[in-house]
Design an enzyme around this catalytic site. Structure first.
Site, PDB file in Angstrom:
ATOM      1  N   LYS A 150      59.719  60.641  76.941  1.00  0.00           N
ATOM      2  CA  LYS A 150      59.772  60.079  75.797  1.00  0.00           C
ATOM      3  C   LYS A 150      61.445  59.617  76.117  1.00  0.00           C
ATOM      4  O   LYS A 150      62.330  60.596  76.234  1.00  0.00           O
ATOM      5  CB  LYS A 150      59.699  60.734  74.361  1.00  0.00           C
ATOM      6  CG  LYS A 150      58.216  60.875  74.091  1.00  0.00           C
ATOM      7  CD  LYS A 150      58.496  61.374  72.741  1.00  0.00           C
ATOM      8  CE  LYS A 150      56.968  61.371  71.924  1.00  0.00           C
ATOM      9  NZ  LYS A 150      57.204  62.075  70.594  1.00  0.00           N
ATOM     10  N   GLU A 244      51.186  59.845  73.628  1.00  0.00           N
ATOM     11  CA  GLU A 244      50.992  60.283  72.339  1.00  0.00           C
ATOM     12  C   GLU A 244      50.180  59.314  71.261  1.00  0.00           C
ATOM     13  O   GLU A 244      50.528  58.808  70.454  1.00  0.00           O
ATOM     14  CB  GLU A 244      52.505  60.371  71.538  1.00  0.00           C
ATOM     15  CG  GLU A 244      52.362  61.332  70.311  1.00  0.00           C
ATOM     16  CD  GLU A 244      53.828  61.402  69.748  1.00  0.00           C
ATOM     17  OE1 GLU A 244      54.211  61.004  68.798  1.00  0.00           O
ATOM     18  OE2 GLU A 244      54.736  61.926  70.363  1.00  0.00           O
ATOM     19  N   HIS A 259      63.396  64.494  61.174  1.00  0.00           N
ATOM     20  CA  HIS A 259      63.907  63.202  61.360  1.00  0.00           C
ATOM     21  C   HIS A 259      64.322  62.741  60.060  1.00  0.00           C
ATOM     22  O   HIS A 259      65.172  61.778  60.032  1.00  0.00           O
ATOM     23  CB  HIS A 259      62.768  62.310  62.280  1.00  0.00           C
ATOM     24  CG  HIS A 259      62.729  62.853  63.436  1.00  0.00           C
ATOM     25  ND1 HIS A 259      61.583  62.360  64.301  1.00  0.00           N
ATOM     26  CD2 HIS A 259      63.319  63.723  64.181  1.00  0.00           C
ATOM     27  CE1 HIS A 259      62.009  62.613  65.445  1.00  0.00           C
ATOM     28  NE2 HIS A 259      62.677  63.527  65.644  1.00  0.00           N
TER      29      HIS A 259
END
Length: 375
Positions: A150, A244, A259
């Site tokens: 990622k 994902e 986040h």
């Protein structure tokens, strides 16, 4: 998935990330930067080392000395999550273009998760893709962001919203770098390690709980085991879902809440692992309210996080309204519907697409102060 928790560990360990033609190895051990033979992962004649102003004085020359008979350049970026953006990323592209790097070049990320993510994204997009190597120097990067491919930068409206999947050629985890890591950064990495036990391996979680004092004192053998097991768990999940589309999302336990905290603070003040610490507890509280966990499990993890000097409450000025707004910008949102990673039990996580909205609001009310505008 568990290893023998009592096995004697040699100094160097390897974890294979099996992804067909994109497979690579994570090398783990003290002093491994000078033993891993970085040269065998560099195909062309050009190398750009990307690091930051904090890490460069410590490890830049050490990495450079391992590369011979190549044209090696470096770029030193500012340190901090607030610099993980398109503007700073452009400095990497400008350096590559000015030095006339071509498609045979190799980028080497030397630093924490910010440097690894930005270098990886630059490698994914420069000339439509060049090779890169991860040399993570923080605990959080060693167990999480350096493995799995990622790559991303942040946007003012959301964390890691601009990125790509791009696997490294190898990951070189030198546990010696942890001895110079500030306590706060070290604790942040522990939060991600605890996450792995919670989502996939109850035996590992129990071991972490028993050995937490040894880990916090930076016992090399225990740390090596914890890093290796975390990477094994992540490698297994990534192998089954590289981009994902499904199960890989369980690696984001606590991240939807965390986040939101980071975005609320404009990527300043708190570091990633601190936000994830709170996010894990919020996800566990939601799991408890849904009947999947005992409240004693939530308290147990809360005490463990606090023992590691990690926060267990969001910033005091963050409201329910803030969370509701920012969580809808999460990458797991589909068709404008929020999905959450919750625990079915300690050691097993699941992505929940349909959940009781009133329970989520109850969790937020338990963790947040009231909305000042409603007074």
């Amino acid at each position: 998935m568990s290893l023998n928790l009592n096995e004697s560990l040699p100094s160097d360990r390897q974890v294979q990330v099996n992804l067909g033609s994109r497979s690579y190895c994570v090398h783990i051990g003290p002093g491994i930067i000078v033993r891993a033979d970085i040269m065998r992962f560099i195909d062309g004649d050009q190398v750009l080392i990307v690091t930051n102003e904090t890490v460069a004085p410590l490890y830049l020359e050490m990495v450079r000395e391992q590369i011979t008979d190549k044209k090696v350049r470096d770029i030193i970026l500012p340190d901090g999550e607030q610099f993980k953006n398109l503007e700073v990323l452009d400095e990497i592209f400008s350096k590559l273009l000015a030095e006339k790097h071509d498609r045979s070049t190799t980028l080497i990320a030397v630093g924490g998760g910010v440097i690894g993510d930005m270098t990886g994204f630059a490698a994914a997009t420069d000339l439509r893709g060049v090779s890169f190597i991860q040399v993570p120097t923080t605990l959080l990067a060693q167990v999480d962001s350096s493995v799995g491919g990622k790559t991303a930068v942040n946007h003012p409206l959301g964390k890691n919203m601009i990125g790509a999947f791009h696997q490294p050629r190898t990951v070189i985890v030198d546990t010696n770098t942890l001895q110079s890591l500030p306590d706060r950064e070290f604790s942040a990495g522990i939060a991600e390690i605890l996450k792995y036990g919670l989502i996939a391996d109850v035996d590992f979680f129990n071991w972490l709980e028993r050995e937490i004092d040894s880990l916090m004192s930076r016992d090399v053998g225990k740390l090596t085991y914890a890093i290796e097991q975390s990477c094994r768990i992540k490698a297994k999940v990534v192998r089954s879902d590289e981009t994902e589309q499904g199960v890989r999302a369980i690696l984001n336990l606590g991240h939807t809440f965390g986040h939101a905290i980071e975005t609320f603070q404009n990527y300043r003040h708190w570091i990633h692992g601190e936000a994830i610490s709170v996010g894990i507890l919020m996800a566990m509280q939601m799991s408890y309210l849904r009947g999947n966990l005992e409240i004693s499990h939530v308290h147990r993890v809360s005490e463990l996080l606090q023992h590691c000097s990690l926060p267990v409450k969001p910033p005091h000025n963050m409201t329910i309204v803030d969370f509701n707004k920012l969580m809808l910008r999460d990458k797991k949102v589909r068709n404008e519907k929020l999905r959450l990673v919750l625990l079915e039990k300690i050691g097993k996580a699941k992505v929940i697409e349909t959940f009781e909205r009133e329970l989520l609001q109850r969790v937020l009310s338990e963790f947040c102060g009231p909305d000042p505008s409603s007074a």
